[in-house]
Design an enzyme around this catalytic site. Structure first.
Site: not given
Lengths: 241, 106
Positions: A86, A203, A205
């Protein structure tokens, strides 16, 4: 493995990345303040998501001049693995470590939702644990993810299979409707020609633990660890030979 | 109090006056950064639609940009020009998607 997570003023996904590598995958993680200029003993570097420097001027435009970025560039130049997520991707673009630039989303909205993303190249150090063509459910959260590059660069990236992740329908079809932000060629993630720097808007994560309902992103980090192990073996063999 | 303020004000003005005499006039720059022609400007498009709905029909090619003003810390215009150009190329504009123009004053 020793993973460095860079912390810029305004980073806000840094501890999520730390959590995945440390608590989920059992690796050693070092948080690196952006004022650091020496990066010693790291196996990989993550530039996390967030709003570095408040996104002032352009996303990533000021962070790329942070003292740490000189060392990140050196690390990348020597073949070190760098993952930008990002805002981290936006910083890699501004720093010239990846080609292209980000425009405001086509809708002008900040978009925060799960999207479908297709693994177009599963032969990279960041995606080797996936199947080629696998469709991931993965969240995006950005206002400037509308990827742009000139036609010559785009053609070169297509020819080199550098477009690693593309927005698609849940069935894996690449359509304009499945493109959340207007990105050129539905681009969600790209890799450099050398194959050691990956930038992605989604994302991973935020979806790397089954207990949270989705672990489609986990294999990004596992792929990295697997290829680092491979690299270490190669290095040892070179040393032994 | 009024007397002290007046005195300080006069002192500042005098200091400014002498510094200009010694250093010449500082160059200021006014810089405009806009998206390159041919690159979609989603903000421009939204504003175009808003103008249309307000009755400003057929307004076209709305481009949104940034405007920056700065003191160059330079009295020589040629040097100031080179500095501002370098600033634009390095930081103020991303020349992959943006173009810039500027005026120097002073």
């Amino acid at each position: 493995m020793k993973i460095g997570v860079v912390v810029f003023p305004g980073s806000n996904c840094d501890h999520d990345c730390e959590h995945i590598f440390k608590d989920v995958l059992g690796q050693y993680v070092e948080m690196i303040w952006h004022k650091e200029t020496l990066l010693a003993g790291l196996d990989a570097i993550v530039l996390p998501g967030g709003f570095s420097y408040g996104d002032y001027l352009r996303t990533g435009a000021i962070a790329r001049f942070s003292p740490v970025m000189g060392a990140v560039k050196e690390f990348a130049k020597k073949g070190g693995m760098v993952l930008g997520i990002c805002n981290g991707f936006q910083i890699l673009l501004e720093a010239g470590l990846l080609p292209g630039a980000m425009l405001r989303n086509r809708s002008l909205h900040f978009i925060c939702k799960d999207v479908s993303v297709k693994v177009e190249n599963a032969a990279t150090a960041f995606t080797s644990a996936y199947e080629s063509g696998q469709v991931l459910k993965i969240p995006i959260a950005h206002a400037d993810g509308n990827y742009y590059t000139d036609p010559v660069t785009l053609a070169a990236m297509q020819a080199n299979a550098q477009i690693v992740l593309r927005y698609c329908t849940p069935e894996g079809k690449i359509t304009p409707e499945a493109n959340p932000n207007g990105s050129l060629d539905n681009i969600a993630g790209i890799i450099n020609a050398e194959g050691n720097v990956l930038g992605m808007m989604p994302h991973p994560e935020r979806c790397a633990e089954a207990v949270l309902g989705n672990d489609d992103g986990k294999l990004i980090f596992l792929s990295m660890l697997e290829s680092l192990k491979g690299n270490k073996k190669e290095l040892k063999m070179v040393g032994a030979g | 109090m009024g007397y002290v303020e007046d005195l300080n004000d006069a002192r500042t003005k005098l200091a400014d006056f002498f510094s200009i005499l010694v250093r010449g006039e500082e160059v200021k720059a006014k810089i405009h950064v806009t998206l390159k022609q041919g690159i979609l400007d989603p903000q421009g498009k939204a504003i175009e639609h808003a103008l249309d709905s307000l009755g400003f029909k057929n307004v076209g090619h709305v481009r949104v940009g940034k405007y920056l003003e700065l003191d160059v810390n330079e009295t020589d215009r040629v040097k100031a020009d080179a500095k501002v150009k370098a600033m634009c190329e390095k930081l103020l504009a991303n020349t992959i998607i943006e173009e810039y123009r500027y005026e120097l004053a002073g």
